[in-house]
Design an enzyme around this catalytic site. Structure first.
Site, short mmCIF file in Angstrom:
data_model
loop_
_atom_site.label_atom_id
_atom_site.label_comp_id
_atom_site.label_asym_id
_atom_site.label_seq_id
_atom_site.Cartn_x
_atom_site.Cartn_y
_atom_site.Cartn_z
N ASP A 84 0.30 -10.33 -0.43
CA ASP A 84 -0.25 -9.03 -0.04
C ASP A 84 -0.78 -9.19 1.38
OD1 ASP A 84 -1.89 -6.79 0.45
OD2 ASP A 84 -2.37 -6.57 -1.67
N LYS B 100 -3.50 1.89 4.65
CA LYS B 100 -4.64 1.37 5.39
C LYS B 100 -4.37 1.41 6.90
CE LYS B 100 -6.57 0.21 1.39
NZ LYS B 100 -5.60 0.57 0.34
#
Length: 400
Positions: free
Chosen positions: A188, A213
């Site tokens: 990730d 994000k």
């Protein structure tokens, strides 16, 4: 989709990758909204379908992708240094599809204990129901070698980890994994966003980013992306097609607009976050600040070796005499930090978090309550003054 930009620096890549080519073109790709694609003949339709079966780019059907999405995939792939990238409707959708593209019944998955909480839930609640055994390992890799089994198929890690930002030595993890046949390493990479960290260049097979994000950067789009080396691409693309994953071209366009300023935003947010983190370290009510860019952070050496920068995300642990209710009051006193989930946008956020609730190996007994801060693009002096005011009120409450 890897474009010929390998010699360029990341800031240049995100400016030029995925842009239209030609004599008279717009600077930005058009928003190509469509569900149906019509063809001149059956021959051209069959050619497009055959190309799509080989996972080539090109219009076939709206669910199969758009030119706008392909432009964004080109930018992300150039950043990550992979073979191809694929978009998903959220970071979690990208994560689950990446995992499902690797594992089958009878396999074993190892997951870092500091992982994003929904990953833990997906592995425990879903994968184990389909016959995939899951276990967890320490972020420092101290128990990883002993936990790799003959049927281990996937090692999932996150560096730095969620909430406490523990650093994982990815090259060391890859070395352990590759000593065994058929073990895939997936990372990730949301924290590093491809700009600050490139797991594929450090030996990982799969890199996943919650583009919601920092890539989008404006808190207005849900989006995920997976980038792989060539040997993992077909399995990922097939799984994405089978599960019907697709992304709106409007969302892809907004993400493209956001990613062009990724380098300047993250540079500013790192600088401000470091000032905030250093200031928090000096406050009497704060016992620990978790931020890998701090020289005394336990993971600083790995961060300095493998990363080219940091972002605006950090956590602070309060003294043990500060209750959860007092921490909630502290967060509610803040004026410039919104209360909410997610991070990576231009705005500052604050959220109480519980390391003990999302760890199975790391113990938090006897430690203080934790608040995660996302430092946005506000002036650092204003953010520090806001934190100072809230801490002062908290201290008055404890004294009273």
């Amino acid at each position: 989709m890897n474009e010929p930009h390998s010699s360029l620096q990341p800031a240049t890549l995100i400016t030029h990758a995925g842009r239209p080519k030609g004599c008279k073109v717009t600077v930005n790709p058009v928003v190509a909204r469509t569900s149906t694609v019509v063809f001149d003949s059956m021959a051209t339709l069959r050619e497009a379908v055959a190309g799509r079966a080989r996972h080539e780019t090109g219009l076939v059907y709206g669910r199969k992708g758009s030119p706008t999405g392909e432009s964004l995939e080109a930018v992300i792939c150039a950043l990550e240094g992979g073979h191809r990238s694929r978009l998903f409707s959220s970071g979690l959708a990208a994560i689950t599809c990446a995992i499902l593209s690797v594992v089958r019944s009878g396999d074993h998955v190892l997951v870092v204990d500091s992982c994003y909480e929904p990953v833990r839930k997906f592995c425990v609640q879903y994968l184990q129901q389909m016959g995939v055994d899951c276990s967890f390992f320490q972020p420092d890799l101290s128990d990883l070698k002993a936990k790799i089994r003959p049927n281990t198929r996937l090692i999932w890690t996150e560096s730095p980890g969620s909430i406490l930002f523990e650093m994982c030595d990815l090259p060391a993890l890859v070395a352990l994994a590759k000593a065994h046949d058929n073990v895939v390493v997936a990372v990730d990479n949301t924290w590093g966003s491809g700009l600050m960290y490139c797991p594929l260049r450090l030996g990982a097979d799969i890199s996943v980013i919650a583009a919601t994000k920092y890539l989008v950067g404006h808190s207005d789009v849900m989006l995920g992306a997976v980038t792989t080396h060539q040997d993992r691409w077909t399995a990922l693309a097939d799984m994405g097609d089978l599960l019907g994953h697709c992304v709106s071209p409007d969302d892809a366009y907004l993400a493209l607009r956001g990613v062009r300023t990724l380098s300047v935003r993250m540079r500013q947010q790192q600088d401000t976050a470091l000032q905030v983190a250093q200031w928090l370290q000096k406050q009497a009510l704060i016992s620990t600040v978790f931020y890998p860019a701090l020289p005394d952070d336990p993971g600083h050496a790995i961060w300095k070796r493998d990363f080219s920068g940091a972002n605006g995300l950090l956590s602070c642990e309060f003294r043990t005499d500060v209750s959860a209710q007092a921490v909630d009051a502290f967060v509610e006193t803040l004026q410039l930090f919104g209360i909410g989930h997610s991070w990576g946008g231009y705005e500052s956020l604050a959220l109480p978090v519980s390391p003990a609730a999302v760890r199975s190996l790391s113990h938090w007994q006897g430690r203080g309550n934790v608040v995660r801060l996302h430092v946005g693009l506000e002036d650092p002096a204003d953010l520090i003054h806001d934190l100072q005011t809230a801490l002062a009120r908290l201290g008055e409450g404890l004294a009273g």
